[in-house]
Design an enzyme around this catalytic site. Structure first.
Site, PDB file in Angstrom:
ATOM      1  CB  CYS A 114      -1.693  -1.435  -5.475  1.00 22.25           C
ATOM      2  SG  CYS A 114      -0.834   0.138  -5.190  1.00 22.25           S
ATOM      3  CB  CYS A 124       2.021  -0.880  -6.709  1.00 23.04           C
ATOM      4  SG  CYS A 124       1.957  -0.137  -5.070  1.00 23.04           S
ATOM      5  CG  ASP A 125       0.650  -4.023  -9.058  1.00 21.71           C
ATOM      6  OD1 ASP A 125       1.837  -3.910  -8.715  1.00 21.71           O
ATOM      7  OD2 ASP A 125      -0.197  -4.626  -8.399  1.00 21.71           O
TER       8      ASP A 125
END
Length: 527
Positions: free
Chosen positions: A344, A347-348
């Site tokens: 992701c 997200c990351d």
């Protein structure tokens, strides 16, 4: 800091506080503390029931606790909760101020009964669309049970902690100092990990559920659409799954959903859930199907065994189980998952600021990931195993304008390498047949999806890719069982198509039911 329309909306929410609250801050002389000071005072100015205290003694600075006036504990943020976490901040204030969390009564009772102590630390990124679900679940648990504490930590504000704990993926949750879970969780999943007896009680609760006319498995776009259409036909409708929205929850920007020029996955998932809840649909959260027992006669009852051990019955079943990210399946991928291997970018991505990364995959997802990451990292290498990118032209045009992106075609990833702790490089086989090495710190895998149909093998017909074979009406090889969405052979895995296919499957189930009379009572399937 907050725009006027947001202030106006927030003022309306805070007007409904039942009890005064205190935002107790622990600050220092950093710019982040000054920013937190500004945010908290802006919020307090909107309501006479909100006060700011800067006498906090927390070791993490900046941070603040939302507590009811006179109480010693509350909900803690070691973050400036803007971006995706602003909603978490608002909900926490309302819940601490007397508004009960919107969770079922039996779940709330289960939370109150937990003995504790449970001290959670939840690491997030403000760009992560999955983090708020975990934060909001744990914060609600804090409000209901004084033995539960949670601090939401923005990894960008506390890089030393992130480095010490080798955090490269969010949300990442620690409990009493030990790693508890990485990734998105619903409140039922958290409870299942804390309360060993929870699965048995969940199965017991479902033991006496009457058979459905339509049981839909999967809470993504296809499942939500099927539920609305089935309920509107007056059918007794059940909908089960482990998270509303499904794969949509992992989608950041959505710009091709007709009639809505721009939205994001969590917003669309929330809208889908709100629409379903307007109808008489029996929603069964936090459950996964394990086995399907087809009816023994036309119009009879199908049995669906859940992982919790419960068994549900229905005259028709709609399979809308969706798909999950495909893995590379190369050495090093599992070993370094969440330690340099990620799935992701939204997200990351922030954890790779200034680093070199690779994106495996040249479709829309891969190119979108490369574009997003290019604004954060030092350099992106995009690897496409074929001779050309498959993404939409508008995305490719944008990609080629970015100076810190290298595109490699005919590049097959064969190994992810590391030092035992983190990713250090990647090996790929080029069009010349030779192996090539790239030094880097992260690999984002974006090579498409696999259908969530493993549990159906040997029960109904699947194609070589594991997709459920359906006809023009969404019917499978089993009479009375239909399927829709990314788990099927329907081409083009798009949200708008899944929604249409879900509606079609529900209409087909209705047509089936009115044409096939219910047989005499039969023996029900048991686990």
């Amino acid at each position: 800091m907050l725009q006027d329309p947001i202030k106006t909306q927030l003022k309306g929410y805070l007007a409904s506080l039942a009890h005064p609250i205190v935002l107790e801050a622990s600050l220092d002389d950093t710019s982040a503390s000054r920013e937190m000071h500004e945010l908290l005072h802006e919020v307090a100015a909107l309501s006479d029931k909100v006060q700011v205290s800067e006498t906090g003694q927390a070791t993490r600075r900046p941070s603040f606790v939302i507590r009811r006036d006179g109480a010693k504990t509350g909900v803690t943020f070691a973050a400036i909760p803007l971006g995706h976490e602003f909603t978490s901040f608002v909900l926490a204030m309302l819940q601490v101020g007397g508004h009960a969390p919107k969770i079922p009564d039996d779940v709330a009772a289960q939370i109150r009964a937990l003995p504790g102590p449970y001290n959670f630390e939840t690491y997030v990124a403000l760009s992560c669309q999955n983090c708020p679900d975990v934060v909001q679940a744990l914060n609600a648990m804090c409000v209901l049970n004084p033995n539960i504490h949670n601090v939401t930590i923005d990894g960008a504000l506390f890089p030393d902690e992130v480095a010490a704990r080798n955090i490269m993926s969010v949300p990442q949750v620690y409990l009493n100092g030990e790693l508890f879970e990485t990734g998105r969780m619903e409140i039922e999943q958290i409870l299942a990990k804390l309360d060993a007896d929870a699965p048995r009680r969940a199965a017991e609760k479902l033991k006496d559920v009457a058979p459905f006319d339509v049981l839909i498995i999967g809470e993504g776009p296809a499942g939500a659409s099927a539920a609305v259409y089935a309920a509107r036909k007056g059918l007794r409708t059940g909908l089960l799954g482990d998270r509303f929205g499904g794969q949509v929850m992992d989608t950041a920007g959505i710009e091709n959903f007709i009639s809505i020029p721009e939205t994001d996955g969590p917003k669309l998932a929330a809208a889908l859930e709100a629409h379903v809840r307007q109808y008489d649909v029996d929603i069964i959260p936090g459950q996964r199907a394990k086995e399907l027992f087809p009816a023994t006669q036309p119009g009879g009852l199908h049995g669906v065994v859940l992982e919790s051990g419960a068994v549900l019955h229905s005259r028709t079943v709609i399979l809308a189980t969706g798909a999950h990210w495909r893995h590379l399946g190369v050495p090093g991928e599992e070993e370094y998952r969440n330690r340099g291997v990620a799935y992701c970018p939204h997200c990351d991505g922030p954890f790779y600021k200034g680093k070199r990364v690779a994106v495996a995959g040249g479709g829309n997802s891969g190119v979108e990931a490369a574009i997003d990451l290019a604004g954060i990292v030092a350099h992106v290498t995009l690897l496409q195993r074929g001779s050309h990118l498959k993404a939409d032209k508008v995305l490719q045009d944008k990609l080629h304008t970015l100076p810190n992106v290298t595109v490699l075609t005919e590049a097959l990833t064969t190994r992810i390498e590391g030092n035992g702790h983190n990713v250090t490089g990647l090996t790929y086989r080029g069009g010349d047949g030779a192996d090539h090495h790239i030094d880097l710190e992260g690999v984002f895998v974006q090579i498409g999806l696999l259908p969530n149909t493993g549990w159906l093998k040997g029960t109904l017909k699947l194609n070589d890719f594991g997709e459920i074979i359906v006809n023009d009406h969404g019917a499978t090889s089993i009479p009375g069982v239909f399927a829709a969405g990314d788990a099927t052979t329907t081409p083009y895995k798009q949200i708008v198509i899944a929604i249409g296919e879900g509606a079609k499957a529900a209409l087909s189930a209705f047509d089936y039911l009115i044409r096939v009379p219910a047989p005499a009572p039969e023996k029900l399937v048991t686990a």
